[in-house]
Design an enzyme around this catalytic site. Structure first.
Site, mmCIF file in Angstrom:
data_model
loop_
_atom_site.group_PDB
_atom_site.id
_atom_site.type_symbol
_atom_site.label_atom_id
_atom_site.label_comp_id
_atom_site.label_asym_id
_atom_site.label_seq_id
_atom_site.Cartn_x
_atom_site.Cartn_y
_atom_site.Cartn_z
ATOM 1 N N LYS A 177 0.834 -1.207 0.000
ATOM 2 C CA LYS A 177 0.000 0.000 0.000
ATOM 3 C C LYS A 177 0.867 1.255 0.000
ATOM 4 C CE LYS A 177 -3.960 -1.900 2.503
ATOM 5 N NZ LYS A 177 -5.253 -1.354 2.112
ATOM 6 N N HIS A 235 -0.412 -7.436 9.274
ATOM 7 C CA HIS A 235 -0.473 -6.056 8.773
ATOM 8 C C HIS A 235 -0.024 -5.033 9.818
ATOM 9 C CE1 HIS A 235 -2.665 -8.067 5.724
ATOM 10 N NE2 HIS A 235 -3.891 -7.888 6.177
HETATM 11 C C1 BG6 Z 1 -7.198 -8.927 5.184
HETATM 12 C C2 BG6 Z 1 -8.069 -9.480 6.275
HETATM 13 O O1 BG6 Z 1 -5.894 -9.449 5.277
HETATM 14 O O2 BG6 Z 1 -7.136 -7.519 5.291
HETATM 15 C C3 BG6 Z 1 -9.436 -8.853 6.243
HETATM 16 O O3 BG6 Z 1 -8.178 -10.880 6.122
HETATM 17 C C4 BG6 Z 1 -9.330 -7.345 6.246
HETATM 18 O O4 BG6 Z 1 -10.225 -9.293 7.345
HETATM 19 C C5 BG6 Z 1 -8.382 -6.888 5.148
HETATM 20 O O5 BG6 Z 1 -10.625 -6.812 6.043
HETATM 21 C C6 BG6 Z 1 -8.172 -5.383 5.167
HETATM 22 O O6 BG6 Z 1 -7.441 -4.996 4.061
HETATM 23 P P1 BG6 Z 1 -7.706 -3.605 3.362
HETATM 24 O O7 BG6 Z 1 -6.706 -3.553 2.259
HETATM 25 O O8 BG6 Z 1 -9.115 -3.639 2.866
HETATM 26 O O9 BG6 Z 1 -7.499 -2.570 4.426
#
Ligand code: BG6
Length: 463
Positions: A177, A235
């Protein structure tokens, strides 16, 4: 060292599956639009499909889950690159046909994307070896990289039986990102931050990842993970590692990953009292969810980094489903001035840096106190926008897939980082308090507030 050699074919295991449908075809199409898709793409799966069925599936996936097919030329490039091998992964003949297809394409350095359940990795990795197509190849995998420390180590053992670490590309899409990359750039491309970016000036750092929707039909998957495994271990700890790491020696993948691994290793394992778990009302009625489920849909943790720079500075991380907004933000609060000269009530927490990481915009703001115009020395809090930019339409997947094919490993998680992050959460995966119910549309259970030191509160990102 990572090779930075371009792969000469992409083999997509799980080509008829969900991940390919929702994310991978769109990412390949995006690469085709940019002229970055130059390799044959061989889909492999158990279904008895024709390549035209796979092409239709790709188009439908891009239209439904991506931005839609608007560039027919780019789609033709993708469709032309696609071929398909239907066959059981347990059958060596499937891999003989794959070896033949790679040979016909003149491919010596294929990238194998394992878009399949982790339980099938070992079988596929062994079959690739048996068919003698693992050597010189690279492998791309997705989170979850294990479900705890032991399974992550086991997964790494399986992968290493056929691939050296430098040929393994672990996708944590957060690292693809734009705003996350800006964090890294901002930290090390500016000099004013360094003198204050440590325990002497920073009071605490908060990271909130809020989502205003539930589990979206993925109840069965969510039951296996819960918030800590789903987004915190990967994350959010990756985000914290970028915030907290020391400066890398240079922009190489190994310099960066050495520093990230070092700071992840300095994070203290979480204790039961550092972890508040919540579950939104209604979760137990979701499809695939146990009627007495204790899986958390909200996690708040207090993390310590036992390093020279950060000793004593708490990092608060909070993530959850069905919260009031969808937004991801970091807020680094500075200590108040040493003496409260004007007897101000609101000094604590009023100097901060706020990084907006999602959705869609990258922004950076500075919290300051200024004098309220008038006779008295009374102040007010203001926020200065340092910058606000909408992110480019290059999706995280598109970038990461392009990088994996190009052999650029900078944005992929290394074995030691992944295992260090598991070490942080491992103790509380099983040893934890029960999940506390919360009403959808609220900021989770009030008990999360008790993690905060006196005079501090969770920052609530705006929509
Ligand atoms: C994913 C999770 O890795 O990341 C999800 O499994 C989550 O539960 C998602 O909603 C969020 O990613 P982003 O890019 O939409 O913020």
């Amino acid at each position: 060292m990572a090779t930075k050699e371009q792969a000469d074919a992409l083999v997509l295991f799980g080509a008829t599956g969900d991940l390919a449908h929702k994310k991978i075809f769109d990412a390949l199409y995006g690469n085709a639009k940019r002229g970055r898709l130059k390799v044959p793409v061989i889909g492999v799966a158990a279904d008895d499909w024709t390549v035209d069925q796979l092409r239709d599936r790709a188009r439908e996936g891009i239209d439904t889950f991506g931005g839609g097919v608007h560039d027919e030329g780019a789609f033709a490039t993708l469709a032309g690159a696609l071929s398909y091998i239907g066959g059981d992964y347990r059958d060596p003949a499937t891999f003989t046909r794959l070896a033949q297809a790679l040979n016909d394409a003149g491919a010596r350095r294929p990238a194998f994307y394992l878009a399949i359940p982790p339980s099938m990795f070992e079988m596929v990795v062994q079959a690739l070896q048996a068919a003698q197509i693992a050597e010189g190849a690279r492998v791309i995998i997705e989170k979850p990289f294990g479900i705890d420390l032991a399974s992550a180590q086991e997964l790494n053992r399986v992968l290493h039986s056929a691939f050296p670490e430098s040929s393994i590309y672990r996708i944590d899409h957060y690292l693809g990102k734009e705003p996350i990359q800006n964090l890294l750039y901002f930290r090390f491309a500016n000099s004013f931050l360094e003198p204050i970016w440590n325990r002497n000036y920073v009071d605490c750092i908060q990271v909130t990842m809020a989502e205003n929707f539930g589990v979206q039909g993925r109840g069965r998957f969510y039951e296996e993970v819960g918030t800590l495994r789903d987004v915190v271990q990967n994350h959010l700890l990756q985000t914290v590692s970028l915030l907290a790491m020391e400066a890398p020696n240079g922009p190489s993948a190994e310099s960066l990953r050495n520093e990230k691994a070092q700071v992840l290793e300095a994070m203290l394992p979480l204790r039961r009292e550092d972890f508040v778990r919540g579950q939104f009302d209604g979760y137990r009625q979701e499809d695939g969810v146990a009627p007495d489920s204790d899986v958390e849909t909200f996690a708040a943790v207090k993390l310590h980094i036992d390093s020279w720079r950060w000793a004593g500075v708490p990092f608060f991380i909070r993530a959850g489903k069905n919260l009031p907004v969808s937004a991801t933000e970091v807020r680094a609060e500075l200590k108040p001035p040493p003496k409260n000269v004007f007897g101000d009530q609101a000094l604590a927490g009023s100097n901060y840096l706020r990084f907006r990481l999602g959705p869609d915009v990258v922004s950076l703001a500075l919290g300051i106190r200024v004098k309220h115009p008038g006779e008295t020395f009374a102040g007010e809090s203001e926020e200065l926008y340092v910058m606000e930019k909408t992110t480019e339409d290059l999706t995280a997947y598109e970038r990461l897939l392009g990088d994996a094919i190009a052999g650029e490993a900078l944005l992929f998680a290394r074995e030691d980082e992944v295992e260090a992050a598991w070490q942080v959460v491992d103790p509380v995966l099983r040893d934890h308090d029960p999940a506390i119910p919360y009403a959808p549309g609220t900021w989770g259970p009030a008990e999360a507030d008790a993690l905060m030191p006196e005079g501090h509160s969770w920052h609530e990102p705006a929509p």
